[in-house]
Write a protein that holds these residues in place. Structure first.
Motif, PDB file in Angstrom:
ATOM      1  N   LYS A 100       0.768  -1.280  -0.153  1.00 18.47           N
ATOM      2  CA  LYS A 100      -0.005   0.035   0.016  1.00 18.47           C
ATOM      3  C   LYS A 100       0.744   1.292   0.113  1.00 18.47           C
ATOM      4  O   LYS A 100       0.504   2.387  -0.606  1.00 18.47           O
ATOM      5  CB  LYS A 100      -0.901   0.031   1.254  1.00 18.47           C
ATOM      6  CG  LYS A 100      -0.178   0.057   2.662  1.00 18.47           C
ATOM      7  CD  LYS A 100      -1.278   0.334   3.589  1.00 18.47           C
ATOM      8  CE  LYS A 100      -0.559   0.639   5.159  1.00 18.47           C
ATOM      9  NZ  LYS A 100      -1.581   0.416   6.179  1.00 18.47           N
ATOM     10  N   GLN A 101       2.238   1.247   0.407  1.00 16.32           N
ATOM     11  CA  GLN A 101       3.051   2.380   0.800  1.00 16.32           C
ATOM     12  C   GLN A 101       3.477   2.871  -0.798  1.00 16.32           C
ATOM     13  O   GLN A 101       3.900   3.901  -0.896  1.00 16.32           O
ATOM     14  CB  GLN A 101       4.118   2.218   1.577  1.00 16.32           C
ATOM     15  CG  GLN A 101       3.905   1.632   3.111  1.00 16.32           C
ATOM     16  CD  GLN A 101       3.463   0.414   3.373  1.00 16.32           C
ATOM     17  OE1 GLN A 101       3.187  -0.391   2.657  1.00 16.32           O
ATOM     18  NE2 GLN A 101       3.129   0.273   4.620  1.00 16.32           N
ATOM     19  N   ILE A 102       3.315   1.983  -1.846  1.00 18.20           N
ATOM     20  CA  ILE A 102       3.591   2.409  -3.281  1.00 18.20           C
ATOM     21  C   ILE A 102       2.654   3.595  -3.585  1.00 18.20           C
ATOM     22  O   ILE A 102       2.940   4.290  -4.509  1.00 18.20           O
ATOM     23  CB  ILE A 102       3.568   1.244  -4.047  1.00 18.20           C
ATOM     24  CG1 ILE A 102       4.684   0.294  -3.714  1.00 18.20           C
ATOM     25  CG2 ILE A 102       3.766   1.615  -5.608  1.00 18.20           C
ATOM     26  CD1 ILE A 102       4.869  -0.987  -4.515  1.00 18.20           C
ATOM     27  N   MET A 103       1.223   3.450  -3.089  1.00 21.35           N
ATOM     28  CA  MET A 103       0.493   4.269  -3.613  1.00 21.35           C
ATOM     29  C   MET A 103      -0.042   5.231  -2.593  1.00 21.35           C
ATOM     30  O   MET A 103       0.549   5.327  -1.377  1.00 21.35           O
ATOM     31  CB  MET A 103      -1.138   3.595  -3.768  1.00 21.35           C
ATOM     32  CG  MET A 103      -1.002   2.353  -4.874  1.00 21.35           C
ATOM     33  SD  MET A 103      -2.273   1.462  -4.979  1.00 21.35           S
ATOM     34  CE  MET A 103      -2.431   0.734  -3.340  1.00 21.35           C
ATOM     35  N   PRO A 104      -0.527   6.481  -2.903  1.00 18.09           N
ATOM     36  CA  PRO A 104      -0.715   7.552  -2.094  1.00 18.09           C
ATOM     37  C   PRO A 104      -1.711   7.202  -0.783  1.00 18.09           C
ATOM     38  O   PRO A 104      -2.652   6.445  -1.397  1.00 18.09           O
ATOM     39  CB  PRO A 104      -1.359   8.686  -2.836  1.00 18.09           C
ATOM     40  CG  PRO A 104      -0.828   8.200  -4.174  1.00 18.09           C
ATOM     41  CD  PRO A 104      -0.778   7.025  -4.460  1.00 18.09           C
ATOM     42  N   ASP A 105      -1.579   7.730   0.301  1.00 15.42           N
ATOM     43  CA  ASP A 105      -2.319   7.481   1.277  1.00 15.42           C
ATOM     44  C   ASP A 105      -3.811   8.215   0.975  1.00 15.42           C
ATOM     45  O   ASP A 105      -3.965   9.598   1.119  1.00 15.42           O
ATOM     46  CB  ASP A 105      -2.090   8.146   2.512  1.00 15.42           C
ATOM     47  CG  ASP A 105      -2.955   7.531   3.864  1.00 15.42           C
ATOM     48  OD1 ASP A 105      -3.873   7.055   3.697  1.00 15.42           O
ATOM     49  OD2 ASP A 105      -2.329   7.978   4.933  1.00 15.42           O
ATOM     50  N   PRO A 106      -4.823   7.413   0.824  1.00 18.01           N
ATOM     51  CA  PRO A 106      -6.178   8.107   0.581  1.00 18.01           C
ATOM     52  C   PRO A 106      -6.729   8.958   1.588  1.00 18.01           C
ATOM     53  O   PRO A 106      -7.718  10.116   1.396  1.00 18.01           O
ATOM     54  CB  PRO A 106      -7.235   6.809   0.231  1.00 18.01           C
ATOM     55  CG  PRO A 106      -6.498   5.663   0.966  1.00 18.01           C
ATOM     56  CD  PRO A 106      -5.023   5.985   0.701  1.00 18.01           C
ATOM     57  N   TRP A 107      -6.239   8.440   2.728  1.00 21.85           N
ATOM     58  CA  TRP A 107      -6.641   9.411   4.038  1.00 21.85           C
ATOM     59  C   TRP A 107      -6.340  10.841   4.293  1.00 21.85           C
ATOM     60  O   TRP A 107      -6.890  11.685   4.611  1.00 21.85           O
ATOM     61  CB  TRP A 107      -6.406   8.426   5.366  1.00 21.85           C
ATOM     62  CG  TRP A 107      -7.190   7.509   5.608  1.00 21.85           C
ATOM     63  CD1 TRP A 107      -7.123   6.353   5.202  1.00 21.85           C
ATOM     64  CD2 TRP A 107      -8.533   7.650   6.380  1.00 21.85           C
ATOM     65  NE1 TRP A 107      -8.220   5.642   5.700  1.00 21.85           N
ATOM     66  CE2 TRP A 107      -8.979   6.129   6.337  1.00 21.85           C
ATOM     67  CE3 TRP A 107      -9.392   8.453   6.873  1.00 21.85           C
ATOM     68  CZ2 TRP A 107     -10.295   5.975   7.001  1.00 21.85           C
ATOM     69  CZ3 TRP A 107     -10.627   8.281   7.393  1.00 21.85           C
ATOM     70  CH2 TRP A 107     -11.155   6.864   7.377  1.00 21.85           C
ATOM     71  N   SER A 108      -5.167  11.044   3.369  1.00 26.84           N
ATOM     72  CA  SER A 108      -4.705  12.375   3.491  1.00 26.84           C
ATOM     73  C   SER A 108      -5.601  13.707   2.961  1.00 26.84           C
ATOM     74  O   SER A 108      -5.444  14.685   3.263  1.00 26.84           O
ATOM     75  CB  SER A 108      -3.250  12.448   2.738  1.00 26.84           C
ATOM     76  OG  SER A 108      -3.732  11.959   1.309  1.00 26.84           O
ATOM     77  N   SER A 109      -6.394  13.346   1.893  1.00 27.75           N
ATOM     78  CA  SER A 109      -7.344  14.270   1.341  1.00 27.75           C
ATOM     79  C   SER A 109      -8.994  13.881   1.563  1.00 27.75           C
ATOM     80  O   SER A 109      -9.761  14.355   0.936  1.00 27.75           O
ATOM     81  CB  SER A 109      -7.132  14.439  -0.083  1.00 27.75           C
ATOM     82  OG  SER A 109      -7.307  12.971  -0.712  1.00 27.75           O
ATOM     83  N   VAL A 110      -8.971  12.988   2.694  1.00 27.47           N
ATOM     84  CA  VAL A 110     -10.377  12.528   2.796  1.00 27.47           C
ATOM     85  C   VAL A 110     -11.477  13.642   3.227  1.00 27.47           C
ATOM     86  O   VAL A 110     -12.409  13.646   2.991  1.00 27.47           O
ATOM     87  CB  VAL A 110     -10.347  11.218   3.825  1.00 27.47           C
ATOM     88  CG1 VAL A 110     -10.287  11.877   5.353  1.00 27.47           C
ATOM     89  CG2 VAL A 110     -11.680  10.479   3.948  1.00 27.47           C
ATOM     90  N   ALA A 111     -11.032  14.683   4.126  1.00 27.61           N
ATOM     91  CA  ALA A 111     -11.859  15.764   4.611  1.00 27.61           C
ATOM     92  C   ALA A 111     -12.312  16.607   3.377  1.00 27.61           C
ATOM     93  O   ALA A 111     -13.195  16.695   3.543  1.00 27.61           O
ATOM     94  CB  ALA A 111     -11.208  16.515   5.628  1.00 27.61           C
TER      95      ALA A 111
END
Length: 585
Positions: free
Chosen positions: A268-279
Motif C-alpha cells: 500500500k505504501q507504493i500508492m498515496p494514502d487516501p486518508w490524506s485528502s479524505v476531509a
C-alpha cells in the motif's frame, strides 16, 4: 581396348572396395553416426549411413506416446551403429540406442561439470519420485524442493531442471536433485539482491507462501514478509483476497535487517494514502454511496472507496426501529446510501449515518400530528410507568401513568388497558431530537378539578366512603377518583389520638368541605366543622321556634285582652267566650 576396359573395371572395383573398407574402418560398432532417411513405411524406417547397404529400423522407435511418427523421408537423424549383418549384407542400426547413448553422455557430462538436465516427474516411488531424464532416475523426497514437501503428488507431471547427484551407467542408476539446483540459484540470486536491497527501494517479487497474517514474497534468494496490514489502505479480511501464490507483485522495502536477514515489505505504501485528502473529498453532510464490507455488534463498516471505510453505528441505522444487531438492517456486500456525520483523519475514522439518508419520520410526525391533535392506535407495550401506543409504523408514543386519568389513582396501567387494546389519545409533546412523543388519555376530557370549587364550595355537606385511615387523618372518596382528607384535628370536637380505632375502611361518612386547592388538587374535609354547623343549625332552629312561640303568646294575650274589653262593654257573646277559650286550652 579390351585390355584397357578390363583394367578400368578392375581399377574401379579396387577403388570401391577401398572406399568400403575405409568406411568400415571409420565407423565402429557402438558409435553414433549421421544418416539420411530413405523411406518410411508402416513397419520400418530405412536409413542410409553411407555404407554399401542401408539399414532398417523398426517404426516403433520413432513413435511417441501419442502414436505419432516423429520422422519423415530425407531427414537427417542420428542412429546407433550396432555392426553389420553378414547374413543379409546390411547394417544394424538403432534410433533408440542412439538417443539413450546421447542421454547418458549428457548426464555424465552434467555430473562431471556440475550442470543440470531437464526431466519430468512421472511417478511416485518409495522414498521419493521417479523422474524421466531420458533414462529413469530417482529423486529423493527431501530433494524435491527447498523445504521438505509433505505432498509429493503435486510434483507428478511437472517438468524441472535437476542436478545429478550420482551416476552408474553399468547399473542404469541415476540420482537427481532439484533442491541442489534451487539452492545454487537462490544463493546466486541472493548475492544479486543484496546489492540493491535497502529501505525504500521498490522491487518485484513472487508470492511464495500465504499465512493468516500475511504473505512471504521471494525477492530473489531472499524472502520478505508482506504483512496483511501493509497490503492495502483498506480492510483486508484475508491475505489470499489480495495476493495469490506464484503471483508477481511490486513491493517496497519497509525495513531491512542484514544481520538477521529479515525484510519487511509493503504494497500500500507504493500508492498515496487516501486518508490524506479524505476531509476534502468527503465533507460532513455529504451524501455518499458505498458497500457494506463487514458487521460488528455495534455497527456496520461501509467502504466508500478502496482504502476508505466508515462506520454506521447501530444507533444511526433506523429512525423508528430499535435495532438489536446490524444484520437486522444490512448485510455484507449490500450497496447503501449514507450521510457523513463526522470525520477524524488523524485516527482514520469516518462516522456515517444510514437513517439520515432517508426522510426523518419524526419531522413528518410533527407536521401530521401536531401538539393537541388526537391520534388513534393500539397498545403495543405496558410498563409500570405507562403505556406505549403505536402511532405510525415504527413510532410508539408514551402515555405516562399520570396522564391516564384525571382523578383516579392508577397503580399500574394494566388496571385499565391490556396489550392490543385500541386507544385514543391527545398529542402532548413531540421531541424530534430525542425521538419521543408524549401522549395523554385524560386530556380527552376536561379536568374535573377546574370546576371543583363550584361543585364543592366551602361549607357544603358531602357524603362518601372511607378509603384510607392514617395516623394523620382519614381519606374519604366523595366521587369517583376524588378523595378528600379529614385531618385528625377535624375528626371531632374532642382530641383524637388514633383514628384507626374510630373509623373503618368502607364506612360511610358525612362531612363538610373545609377548603379546595385546585393547584395541589386537594380537598379538605371536616367532621368538626360539620358538627359546628349542625349545632349552629340546631341553635338557629331552636331560636326560630322560640321566636315563633313568643309571637303566638303575644297574640293570645292580645286576643284575651280584646275579649275582656268586649265583656266589659256588654257584648252578647262575652259570657260564652271564656268557655271557648277554656276548652281550647
Amino acid at each position: 581396348m579390351e585390355q584397357s576396359r578390363d583394367a578400368a573395371v578392375a581399377g574401379g572395383e579396387n577403388d570401391f572396395g577401398a572406399l568400403f573398407e575405409q568406411s568400415l574402418k571409420a565407423v565402429r560398432p557402438g558409435e553414433i553416426v549421421r544418416g539420411r532417411v530413405v523411406t518410411v513405411t508402416r513397419d520400418f524406417v530405412t536409413v542410409d549411413i553411407g555404407f554399401k547397404s542401408e539399414g532398417q529400423i523398426p517404426i516403433q522407435e520413432f513413435v511417441d506416446r501419442f502414436g505419432n511418427v516423429g520422422v519423415h523421408e530425407d531427414e537427417d537423424i542420428d542412429v546407433y551403429f550396432d555392426g553389420t549383418d553378414s547374413e543379409h549384407g546390411g547394417v544394424l542400426l538403432s534410433r533408440a540406442k542412439a538417443e539413450q547413448l546421447k542421454v547418458w553422455r549428457t548426464i555424465e557430462e552434467a555430473f562431471q561439470s556440475g550442470g543440470a538436465v531437464e526431466g519430468t516427474v512421472v511417478g511416485k516411488v518409495k522414498g521419493g519420485l521417479r523422474v524421466d531424464v531420458g533414462v529413469p532416475a530417482f529423486l529423493p523426497g527431501s530433494h524435491a524442493d527447498l523445504r521438505p514437501a509433505r505432498n509429493l503428488d503435486r510434483y507428478i507431471g511437472q517438468c524441472y531442471r535437476f542436478a545429478i547427484l550420482k551416476v552408474n551407467r553399468a547399473r542404469g542408476n541415476v540420482v537427481v536433485s532439484r533442491r541442489a539446483l534451487l539452492e545454487h540459484e537462490r544463493d546466486h540470486l541472493r548475492e544479486e539482491t543484496m546489492k540493491v536491497l535497502e529501505e525504500g527501494v521498490i522491487l518485484e517479487g513472487t508470492v511464495k507462501n500465504i499465512t493468516d497474517y500475511g504473505a512471504f514474497v521471494d525477492l530473489g534468494g531472499i524472502d520478505g514478509l508482506l504483512h496483511v496490514t501493509d497490503m492495502s489502505w483498506g480492510r483486508v479480511n484475508r491475505p489470499s483476497d489480495v495476493v495469490k501464490v506464484g503471483e508477481q507483485v511490486k513491493v517496497v522495502v519497509l525495513k531491512f535487517d542484514p544481520e538477521r536477514g529479515r525484510v519487511s515489505l509493503g504494497m500500500k505504501q507504493i500508492m498515496p494514502d487516501p486518508w490524506s485528502s479524505v476531509a476534502e473529498r468527503f465533507p460532513i453532510g455529504a451524501r455518499l454511496h458505498g458497500k457494506v464490507v463487514s458487521l460488528a455488534d455495534y455497527g456496520a463498516f461501509v467502504e466508500l472507496e478502496p482504502g476508505i471505510e466508515g462506520l454506521v453505528h447501530i444507533s444511526e441505522m433506523s429512525w423508528t426501529k430499535r435495532v438489536t444487531h446490524p444484520s437486522k438492517v444490512v448485510e455484507p456486500g449490500q450497496d447503501v446510501d449514507v450521510l457523513v456525520l463526522d470525520i477524524d483523519p488523524a485516527n482514520r475514522r469516518i462516522s456515517l449515518g444510514l437513517k439520515q439518508a432517508a426522510p426523518n419520520p419524526w419531522e413528518l410526525l410533527r407536521v401530521n400530528h401536531p401538539v393537541g391533535s388526537r391520534v388513534e392506535g393500539t397498545v403495543k407495550h405496558i410498563a409500570d410507568f405507562g403505556l406505549f401506543v403505536g402511532v405510525e409504523e415504527g413510532i410508539d408514543g408514551l402515555v405516562h401513568i399520570s396522564d391516564l386519568h384525571w382523578t383516579k389513582k392508577v397503580k399500574h396501567p394494566g388496571e385499565l388497558y391490556k396489550k392490543g387494546d385500541p386507544i385514543e389519545a391527545v398529542v402532548l409533546n413531540i421531541d424530534v431530537e430525542n425521538e419521543r412523543i408524549a401522549l395523554g388519555v385524560k386530556q380527552l376530557s376536561e379536568d374535573p378539578w377546574l370546576t371543583m370549587p363550584q361543585r364543592y364550595p366551602v361549607g357544603r355537606r358531602v357524603k362518601g366512603k372511607v378509603t384510607t385511615v392514617a395516623d394523620f387523618g382519614v381519606f374519604v372518596e366523595i366521587e369517583d377518583g376524588v378523595e378528600g382528607l379529614i385531618h385528625v384535628s377535624q375528626l371531632s370536637n374532642e382530641r383524637v389520638e388514633k383514628p384507626q380505632g374510630l373509623f373503618q375502611v368502607g364506612q360511610e361518612l358525612e362531612t363538610e368541605v373545609a377548603h379546595v386547592d385546585t393547584r395541589e388538587r386537594k380537598i379538605g374535609l371536616s367532621i368538626k366543622a360539620l358538627r359546628r354547623s349542625e349545632e349552629r343549625e340546631e341553635m338557629e332552629s331552636y331560636l326560630q321556634r322560640e321566636r315563633e312561640g313568643a309571637r303566638f303568646s303575644f297574640e293570645d294575650i292580645l286576643n284575651q285582652e280584646l275579649r275582656l274589653d268586649r265583656d266589659e262593654s256588654g257584648h252578647p257573646d262575652a259570657k260564652e267566650q271564656p268557655e271557648k277559650d277554656k276548652s281550647s286550652e
